[in-house]
Design a protein around this motif. Structure first.
Motif, short mmCIF file in Angstrom:
data_model
loop_
_atom_site.label_atom_id
_atom_site.label_comp_id
_atom_site.label_asym_id
_atom_site.label_seq_id
_atom_site.Cartn_x
_atom_site.Cartn_y
_atom_site.Cartn_z
N CYS A 105 3.43 5.58 -7.47
CA CYS A 105 3.40 7.03 -7.30
C CYS A 105 4.17 7.71 -8.44
N ASP B 142 6.41 4.98 -3.30
CA ASP B 142 5.42 3.98 -3.64
C ASP B 142 5.62 3.61 -5.10
N LEU C 165 0.40 3.88 -0.89
CA LEU C 165 -0.44 4.91 -1.49
C LEU C 165 -1.80 4.35 -1.93
#
Length: 120
Positions: free
Chosen positions: A11, A8, A40
């Motif tokens: 992330c 992601d 996410l």
């Protein structure tokens, strides 16, 4: 052999993990790597809803040796940004269509760098 890298753009753990993933992939050119962008952050919450991120980012930096740039740290401090993984996934999907498959991990890495170092 096929490997899937699901990441992601927002992330931090994925950002750090790329310091291990990229050398691994370079050492194993026989792997067919498919990169997919996940979701996410899809709930509409601002960064202020995740007060643990500063501590988590310190752990990521210590563990993987990555840096989080001042623009990102300022963004995290204000907490007003509402990350939307869907938008980032669409952008990744469009951009990767212009690149050879072997460059998709580097594209994911560049997206992380743009966010965590520059907040582009």
């Amino acid at each position: 052999m096929k490997a899937y890298y699901i990441f992601d753009s927002y992330c931090g753990w994925c950002y750090g993990f790329e310091t291990i993933l990229k050398p691994f992939i370079e050492a194993h050119p026989e792997l067919e790597v498919t990169v997919l962008s996940g979701g996410l952050f899809m709930d509409g919450h601002s960064l202020s809803a995740f007060p643990y991120m500063s501590d988590t980012n310190k752990r990521i930096a210590d563990m993987f040796g990555v840096e989080f740039g001042k623009p990102y740290l300022n963004l995290l401090e204000t907490g007003s940004m509402v990350p939307d993984s869907n938008d980032a996934a669409i952008g990744f999907g469009v951009l990767r269509s212009f690149l050879p498959k072997g460059e998709h991990v580097n594209l994911a890495s560049k997206m992380h760098e743009a966010f965590y170092l520059e907040v582009v």
